[in-house]
Design an enzyme around this catalytic site. Structure first.
Site, mmCIF file in Angstrom:
data_model
loop_
_atom_site.group_PDB
_atom_site.id
_atom_site.type_symbol
_atom_site.label_atom_id
_atom_site.label_comp_id
_atom_site.label_asym_id
_atom_site.label_seq_id
_atom_site.Cartn_x
_atom_site.Cartn_y
_atom_site.Cartn_z
ATOM 1 N N SER A 148 0.773 -1.197 -0.035
ATOM 2 C CA SER A 148 0.147 0.139 0.124
ATOM 3 C C SER A 148 0.926 1.069 -0.016
ATOM 4 O O SER A 148 0.450 2.337 -0.757
ATOM 5 C CB SER A 148 -1.052 -0.025 1.323
ATOM 6 O OG SER A 148 -1.907 -1.022 1.313
ATOM 7 N N HIS A 201 0.279 4.588 4.269
ATOM 8 C CA HIS A 201 -0.494 5.301 3.087
ATOM 9 C C HIS A 201 0.187 6.710 3.074
ATOM 10 O O HIS A 201 0.287 7.266 1.882
ATOM 11 C CB HIS A 201 -1.886 5.138 3.391
ATOM 12 C CG HIS A 201 -2.443 3.928 3.328
ATOM 13 N ND1 HIS A 201 -3.845 3.286 3.284
ATOM 14 C CD2 HIS A 201 -1.801 2.460 2.992
ATOM 15 C CE1 HIS A 201 -4.035 2.136 3.043
ATOM 16 N NE2 HIS A 201 -2.991 1.577 2.883
#
Length: 300
Positions: A203, A250
């Site tokens: 991610s 993220h």
């Protein structure tokens, strides 16, 4: 007085909208992603990111003139390859191969490759993690997925973003941005997360591609509202599930991707490689300093 193609009429003033280099009577806010000349809707030709002028499409060059006309270049100065998604395919293949290992070896493989700051492994009977010198976990954790849904979501995002970002940057620059963005996300996890909590997944690197795509869209004068909406939605999902999603990875990957992409596409053409190398070096230096300081805090 004669006026050179591409220059605005004198009455427009220094702050006016530029005119198309092929049609001086037409104002435009769009520029060619290769040679940076202003082009009107009639002249713009869709590219992987943004638009190109007819001359650059015809010659395949960064300027449309000169001895480099037969050496196609991306907006970041990379070589345009026949298979413009090769690195994206390879990265997806690596992630799938690692998932097969996870399925075959199970928890033992995950425990030895996931991102963890400082933890006691009861099975091994010793302390493990980045703070114990296992820095390889910064890389291995980017390719480990334990659940099919997690892998599928990340690979779909990688395929979608890779098909837009890789052709715009070129293979080597795309791969470097992907890996360093992943490292940036992992560094933020290491800095802020509880030192005994494990983290896995691509991610952080994928959010780096999101940041790079935003910079490329802005560089190509595209409508930023859909791009901002996509980023906002992904961040909303991230922060709505803090127990199962690593927001640190993220956000860290997103910021790293933006910074790297800015250096890749906004550096002066005559000093482009120097600016790009300096940008990556500066980001890597920040990552290393962060790692060292966090390690000193955990082990001191």
């Amino acid at each position: 007085m004669d006026q050179a193609p591409g220059s605005p009429p004198e009455s427009q003033g220094a702050q006016s909208v530029p005119s198309c280099y092929r049609h001086p009577d037409r104002e435009t806010g769009i520029t060619c992603t290769r040679c940076e000349r202003p082009i009107c809707p009639e002249c713009m030709i869709s590219a992987s990111v943004g638009f190109q002028c007819p001359e650059c499409v015809r010659t395949g060059s960064g300027t449309g003139h000169g001895p480099t006309a037969n050496q196609p270049r991306t907006i970041a100065g990379g070589t345009i390859a026949a298979d413009s998604f090769l690195v994206t395919k390879i990265l997806i293949g690596i992630n799938l191969a690692v998932f097969v290992l996870v399925s075959a070896l199970g928890t033992r493989f995950v425990n030895e490759t996931e991102l963890v700051g400082y933890a006691y492994d009861r099975r091994l009977g010793e302390v493990v993690g980045l703070a114990d010198g296992e820095w390889y976990r910064l890389f291995t954790s980017m390719f480990v997925h334990q659940e099919v849904a997690h892998l599928a979501f990340n690979m779909l995002a990688l395929w979608f973003l890779g098909r837009m970002v890789e052709p715009a940057l070129g293979r080597s620059r795309f791969l470097a941005l992907y890996l360093v963005s992943g490292l940036g996300g992992d560094a933020v996890v290491y800095l802020l997360e509880y030192p005994g909590r494990g983290t896995i997944g691509a991610s952080g690197a994928i959010f780096g591609l999101v940041g790079a795509f935003a910079v490329l869209a802005r560089r190509s004068n595209l409508d930023m509202r859909p791009v901002i909406a996509i980023i906002a939605l992904n961040l909303l999902i991230t922060f709505s599930r803090p127990d199962s999603i690593s927001w640190e990875a993220h956000v860290g990957g997103l910021v790293t991707g933006v910074l790297l992409a800015l250096g890749l596409v906004y550096g002066p053409r005559e000093h482009r490689r120097t600016v790009q190398a300096a940008t990556f070096a500066a980001v890597l230096l920040v990552i290393v300093v962060t790692m060292v300081l966090r390690t000193m805090d955990l082990t001191g």
